[in-house]
Design a protein around this motif. Structure first.
Motif, PDB file in Angstrom:
ATOM      1  N   VAL B 344      -6.083  33.831  20.985  1.00 57.53           N
ATOM      2  CA  VAL B 344      -4.767  34.194  20.451  1.00 57.53           C
ATOM      3  C   VAL B 344      -3.940  32.937  20.198  1.00 57.53           C
ATOM      4  CG1 VAL B 344      -2.580  35.295  21.027  1.00 57.53           C
ATOM      5  CG2 VAL B 344      -4.709  36.474  21.486  1.00 57.53           C
ATOM      6  N   VAL B 348      -2.204  31.433  16.727  1.00 55.96           N
ATOM      7  CA  VAL B 348      -0.766  31.191  16.652  1.00 55.96           C
ATOM      8  C   VAL B 348      -0.492  29.726  16.347  1.00 55.96           C
ATOM      9  CG1 VAL B 348       1.322  31.148  18.032  1.00 55.96           C
ATOM     10  CG2 VAL B 348      -0.191  33.115  18.140  1.00 55.96           C
ATOM     11  N   ALA B 404       5.698  34.501  16.626  1.00 59.55           N
ATOM     12  CA  ALA B 404       4.379  34.688  17.221  1.00 59.55           C
ATOM     13  C   ALA B 404       4.168  33.700  18.368  1.00 59.55           C
ATOM     14  CB  ALA B 404       3.310  34.495  16.155  1.00 59.55           C
ATOM     15  N   GLY B 408       2.057  34.124  21.814  1.00 62.70           N
ATOM     16  CA  GLY B 408       0.961  33.218  22.145  1.00 62.70           C
ATOM     17  C   GLY B 408       1.114  32.646  23.543  1.00 62.70           C
ATOM     18  N   LEU B 491       4.089  38.804  13.381  1.00 63.99           N
ATOM     19  CA  LEU B 491       3.106  38.760  14.464  1.00 63.99           C
ATOM     20  C   LEU B 491       3.800  38.715  15.821  1.00 63.99           C
ATOM     21  CD1 LEU B 491       0.234  36.410  13.306  1.00 63.99           C
ATOM     22  CD2 LEU B 491       0.209  38.858  13.651  1.00 63.99           C
ATOM     23  N   TRP B 498      -1.864  44.104  17.396  1.00 63.95           N
ATOM     24  CA  TRP B 498      -3.030  43.572  16.692  1.00 63.95           C
ATOM     25  C   TRP B 498      -3.400  42.203  17.239  1.00 63.95           C
ATOM     26  CZ3 TRP B 498      -3.802  39.157  13.898  1.00 63.95           C
ATOM     27  CH2 TRP B 498      -5.025  39.087  13.216  1.00 63.95           C
ATOM     28  N   LEU B 499      -2.379  41.386  17.435  1.00 63.11           N
ATOM     29  CA  LEU B 499      -2.621  40.002  17.852  1.00 63.11           C
ATOM     30  C   LEU B 499      -3.308  39.950  19.217  1.00 63.11           C
ATOM     31  CD1 LEU B 499      -2.096  37.033  17.110  1.00 63.11           C
ATOM     32  CD2 LEU B 499       0.067  37.190  18.267  1.00 63.11           C
TER      33      LEU B 499
END
Lengths: 544, 501
Positions: B344, B348, B404, B408, B491, B498-499
């Motif tokens: 992940v 990111v 995002a 992360g 995100l 989803w991430l």
């Protein structure tokens, strides 16, 4: 599922924000309407919410949530649900709830932000960006007050920093860069501490119902999961009292920075002095409240034993703030700096109320958050009136203003009297409740000495000292100003636009001061239940 | 060699070839780009750039079909091992290959938009870098690891050294390139030595559980020495401290597009190898400590080094050293959660870094190619789309929500927090993990200082060159930057499921 009014409340400014960013340059002068219109719509939604009879039975969405009997409105939809490998699953939700703890603060946000927009009506420096950031700030504030999912809360808590950083840093005074970065760093340090405590929480609790359904440990950021000691997983860190107290300290420091409490308050005077008037208003009236609200909702709600164990420290920090900031106020020459420090003093009462762990003290603390919101907004607007006219806000520069600006003086009188918490103003009721709660707590619970509470009374004397002395110096005596005749034309009385905002705040301060039950009736049942539960859950850790 | 093994080997190779779509297509592209450049460089110098972009898009299609077919391969008992176990074809590999391709594509796009034209060979070398990265992403044998790294490194050396005087920099490119090559040579020698020790201890360089079993029997001290040499070699490509000294100079001297490609492809491909290595050397008891040490050192050196930088690319270079620390943090605890965190964070990091370099290149194109923050003052107000993109990228790299970047960081911190709960503070490892977690949080605050400085310069200061007229960036810049910022924000909010899933 349709969105509940709470989601509307939080997200309504977003389309307007996008529209502002796409607005062509030649319409930039109308940007202010894009900020004011959604705020008025939100106020209408909120007014409709509170005028309707608020009985939980009428709100079906709340029925399957624990503690929901105290919720006026509740909404929850899944946000994410991910696998953590061997550690099970982790859930977070778009979970908003309106109850007695945040009702006043949401109302305050919806009142103060439009006033700030009106106060920045003549903003000419990049108005589109300015108003878009104010809308973003409003979304973050409302989201923060309403979130009952702690990850969502944290998200909005951090989101608040970004617009505020730019609003101070771009539209501020001379030393704006220093003030903006100081504000950002202090608060970020606080939020990192809060995040650490949240990580510990998430790994120590589970959602028993979801765990049963899924067949493996389901962890959740939901406030309801984490506030129930029955959900503790055996063998985890937070089953030990030492770790719980440690986590509470992290949370408490994080929110104390935001509040701010002495000695981590030093970012506040700088931020206020550099910020423009409307931004100061939002900062003092609403942003600081997140600290107090966080201490109540997260500090007391999740770690009541921490508040009980550190009650003398919290109360001591509160009294220290009241006395220390009061003394500093006496020495200030800059009116805005004085008001900024008086905010620090007033927030001390919030700490004292929370430390009492009594229903009375807590409703005093909640009311004090609201009261200070109204009053500090009024006081900073008062500074703004002078500063806008003559670009000077030093107390010795003015004398005998009464004769020239009678309407202004009347409003100042309300603001200053409320600042010293005279009867017939809201702060009086709030501080009274705090004192009653603190005395009651020192007698029945014995958490701290009544002498500590007695010392806080010194703060009332101090506040009377600096407010009356300032009033005397600036408004009494023969008319004389530093700028001489050049200022005479500029020092006009309040305009209609100013009169409306200042007058509205002054009227509300007196109205709620005379009829505090208008507010207390709404919030007290929830706060009583909350205080009872906190005391019960907290004391459990100290009885063998 | 006995004939039956030879036959199995050949069988494995012929069976593997159809599955190596991405790698083969990239190799073909590499050759064609060189030919195209030689043919068209006089009459139509810009053509090579267009051609490379088209070619990379086609390679991406191959990558996509390779990824879609992941579940249907039934080559042998170990279906994902290609070429007799030299390459792995699994989700990790595809994930990193995708990031490598995207990084290269953005690098090529930015190279095309440089204020001054770059040498046409740059495109050829960028594709070579991508091929090296793709090989590294799938490598499951020490030899391929080494070959992939060397291919990527050789391409990068020339990319940095290939000078036409096309950037404004106080530091000559030759100095940067020399540092790069010298450090590269030392680290690859160290890594080779490490691999030779591993081979001496175990008799194999095939990564996987077999290696893990044999390493468990080896002398722990010898195994520690061996894997730490390998790790040091990889740290060079990761630009993790203490092998980071080349990166600020190289970032500063090379053009923005090349740096964007280097910062994503090399670093993430090296991370893929560390990730794969973690499974194979899990039996060496000191491995988590080594990784933790590397992460801590990178965080410290990167965050503190970035504080004093005045050049945006040097700042991003030191920031990248610190980011290497975050990328490694998930591997300290390992396990499914730790590995997911690495994947992940890699995504990111790639997204935000490319966004930052994209916005930076936009500003540089309006500041006579300069990346000095002093020259960028007030440009954010003139070019709001690029300014917002840079602000989003910086906020994301700090780890602020709702970008995002926050998700992360959260993904990285969660498994560490869980490990602390599991291990408790009575074990050494528990304390180490807690220290790493604390350092990660503290250096997030430190990183705010320097990342925010970029945004502050862009927005809070008066214009440096108020008399230089504003040249609108146009949709060619604004559209991708707006899309990138929107992606970074989405995100971090609605795309979290989803991430993380």
């Amino acid at each position: 599922v349709p969105f509940s009014p709470l989601s509307w409340l939080v997200l309504l400014p977003v389309p307007f924000m996008v529209a502002l960013l796409l607005l062509p340059r030649r319409w930039a002068a109308h940007a202010r309407w894009f900020a004011l219109v959604p705020m008025l719509l939100q106020a209408a939604v909120f007014a409709k919410l509170i005028w309707e009879p608020c009985c939980p039975a009428a709100l079906t969405a709340a029925s399957d949530v624990p503690l929901s009997t105290e919720m006026f409105l509740f909404e929850s939809r899944a946000w994410f649900d991910v696998s953590l490998g061997e550690a099970g699953r982790l859930q977070a939700a778009w979970m908003l709830g309106l109850d007695g703890l945040n009702l006043l603060l949401v109302g305050l946000t919806l009142l103060i932000l439009p006033i700030a927009v009106v106060a920045s009506w003549n903003q000419t420096q990049s108005p589109r960006g300015y108003f878009a950031l104010i809308l973003l700030l409003e979304v973050a504030l409302l989201g923060c007050f309403l979130s009952l999912d702690l990850l969502l809360f944290f998200l909005f808590f951090e989101l608040m920093l970004v617009p505020m950083y730019f609003l101070i840093g771009v539209w501020g005074g001379e030393g704006r860069r220093y003030a903006a970065i100081k504000f950002f760093l202090y608060t970020l340090v606080g939020s990192v501490l809060i995040l650490l405590a949240l990580l510990a929480l998430v790994y120590s609790y589970h959602d028993p119902e979801a765990t049963e359904v899924a067949g493996l440990t389901v962890r959740s950021f939901s406030y309801f999961t984490l506030a129930d000691p029955g959900n503790l997983l055996p063998g985890t860190l937070l089953t030990q009292l030492d770790w719980r107290l440690g986590c509470f300290v992290l949370l408490a420091i994080g929110f104390a920075i935001k509040l701010p409490a002495v000695p981590v308050h030093t970012w506040l005077p700088d931020a206020h002095v550099e910020a423009s008037t409307p931004i100061s208003v939002v900062l003092a009236a609403v942003l600081l409240k997140v600290g107090g609200y966080g201490l109540i909702r997260l500090g007391l709600g999740l770690f009541p034993e921490g508040v009980i164990a550190y009650s003398p420290w919290l109360a001591g920090a509160g009294v220290l703030a009241i006395l220390y900031a009061g003394l500093i106020c006496l020495a200030q020459k800059d009116l805005k700096r004085m008001i900024a420090y008086s905010s620090v003093a007033h927030m001390g009462y919030v700490l004292l109320g929370i430390a009492s762990v009594t229903a009375v003290g807590l409703s005093g603390a909640s009311l004090q958050l609201f009261a200070h919101g109204l009053n500090s907004a009024l006081l900073f607007l008062i500074v703004g009136v002078l500063y806008e006219r003559v670009h000077d806000r030093r107390i010795p520069s003015f004398q005998g203003l009464w004769a020239r600006m009678p309407r202004f003086t009347a409003v100042v009188m309300v603001g200053f009297f409320a600042g010293m918490a005279l009867p017939a103003t809201v702060p009086f009721v709030a501080e009274l409740l705090v004192f009653v709660g603190a005395f009651q707590s020192s007698q029945t619970l014995g958490l701290f000495s009544p002498w500590l509470v007695g010392a806080a009374f010194g703060g009332i004397l101090l506040s009377a000292g600096y407010f009356i002395w300032t009033f005397q110096r600036m408004f009494f005596g023969p008319y004389q100003v530093r700028g001489g005749e050049a200022w005479d034309e500029k020092l006009t009385d309040l305009s209609l636009r100013e009169g409306l905002s200042l007058g509205l705040l002054a009227v509300l301060i007196v109205l709620f001061g005379l009829l505090p039950q208008l507010l207390l009736d709404k919030i007290d049942p929830a706060i009583e239940a909350f205080a009872q539960r906190a005391l019960l859950n907290g004391q459990r850790w100290f009885t063998p | 060699m006995d004939t039956s093994t030879l036959a199995t080997g050949l069988d494995s190779i012929s069976a593997s070839l159809p599955l190596l779509g991405t790698e083969l297509a990239l190799t073909a592209l590499l050759l064609v780009v060189l030919a195209v450049h030689l043919i068209t460089r006089r009459r139509w110098p810009a053509f090579t750039g267009y051609f490379t972009i088209a070619g990379l898009l086609i390679v991406t299609v191959f990558w996509f079909s390779q990824t879609l077919g992941l579940d249907s391969y039934t080559l042998s008992a170990r279906p994902w091992a290609l070429m007799g176990g030299a390459l792995d074809l699994d989700r990790w590999a595809q994930w990193f290959k995708g990031l490598v391709l995207v990084g290269t594509l953005v690098g090529v796009l930015l190279t095309r938009s440089e204020a001054r034209p770059v040498a046409g060979e740059t495109y050829f070398l960028l594709v070579a870098l991508a091929l090296g990265g793709v090989l590294m992403a799938g490598a499951s044998h020490g030899l391929i690891v080494y070959l992939g790294i060397e291919l990527a490194s050789l391409a990068s050396y020339v990319l940095v050294a290939l000078s036409k005087g096309d950037t404004l920099s106080e530091r000559p490119r030759s100095e940067a390139a020399t540092k790069y090559i010298v450090y590269g040579a030392v680290s690859s020698a160290l890594m080779l030595y490490g691999f030779s020790l591993v081979y001496g201890l175990t008799g194999t360089l095939q990564l996987g559980s077999g290696l893990a079993l044999r390493l468990a029997d080896a002398d722990p001290a010898a195994a520690t020495v061996a894997v730490s040499f390998v790790l040091i070699g990889l740290a060079y490509k990761l630009s993790a401290a203490p092998m980071h000294f080349w990166s600020p100079d190289v970032y500063e001297a090379a053009p923005g597009g090349v740096v964007a490609a280097l910062a994503t492809t090399s670093k993430l491909a090296a991370l893929a190898i560390v990730l794969r290595l973690t499974d194979s050397v899990a039996t060496v008891p000191t491995w988590p400590l080594l990784v933790a040490g590397l992460a801590l050192l990178s965080l410290t050196v990167g965050s503190l080094g970035a504080l004093a930088q005045r050049d945006a690319k040097r700042l991003l270079a030191y920031g990248g050293v610190a980011q290497a620390g975050y990328l490694l943090m998930g591997l300290v605890v390992g396990g499914e959660g730790g590995e997911r965190a690495v994947l992940v964070y890699a995504l990111v990091y790639a997204l935000l870094t490319l966004l930052a370099f994209g916005a930076g290149a936009a500003f540089a194109s309006r500041a006579e190619g300069s990346w000095l923050l002093d020259r960028w003052q007030g440009l954010g107000r003139r070019y709001p789309v690029a300014g917002v993109a840079m602000a989003v990228a910086m906020a994301g790299l700090v780890g602020l929500p709702p970008t995002a970047g926050f998700i992360g960081k959260l993904a990285v911190f969660l498994p560490l927090a869980e490990a602390v709960q599991q291990l408790g503070l009575s074990s050494v490892m528990g304390v180490v993990v807690l220290i790493v977690l604390g350092a990660g949080l503290i250096y997030s605050v430190v990183s705010l200082f320097f990342y925010l400085k970029v945004a502050a310069r862009l927005f809070l200061e008066a214009d440096a060159d108020a008399d230089v007229p504003t040249q609108a960036l146009g949709p060619r810049w604004n559209l991708p930057l707006a899309l990138g910022s929107a992606l970074a924000l989405l995100l971090g909010t609605v795309g979290v499921n989803w991430l993380l899933g």
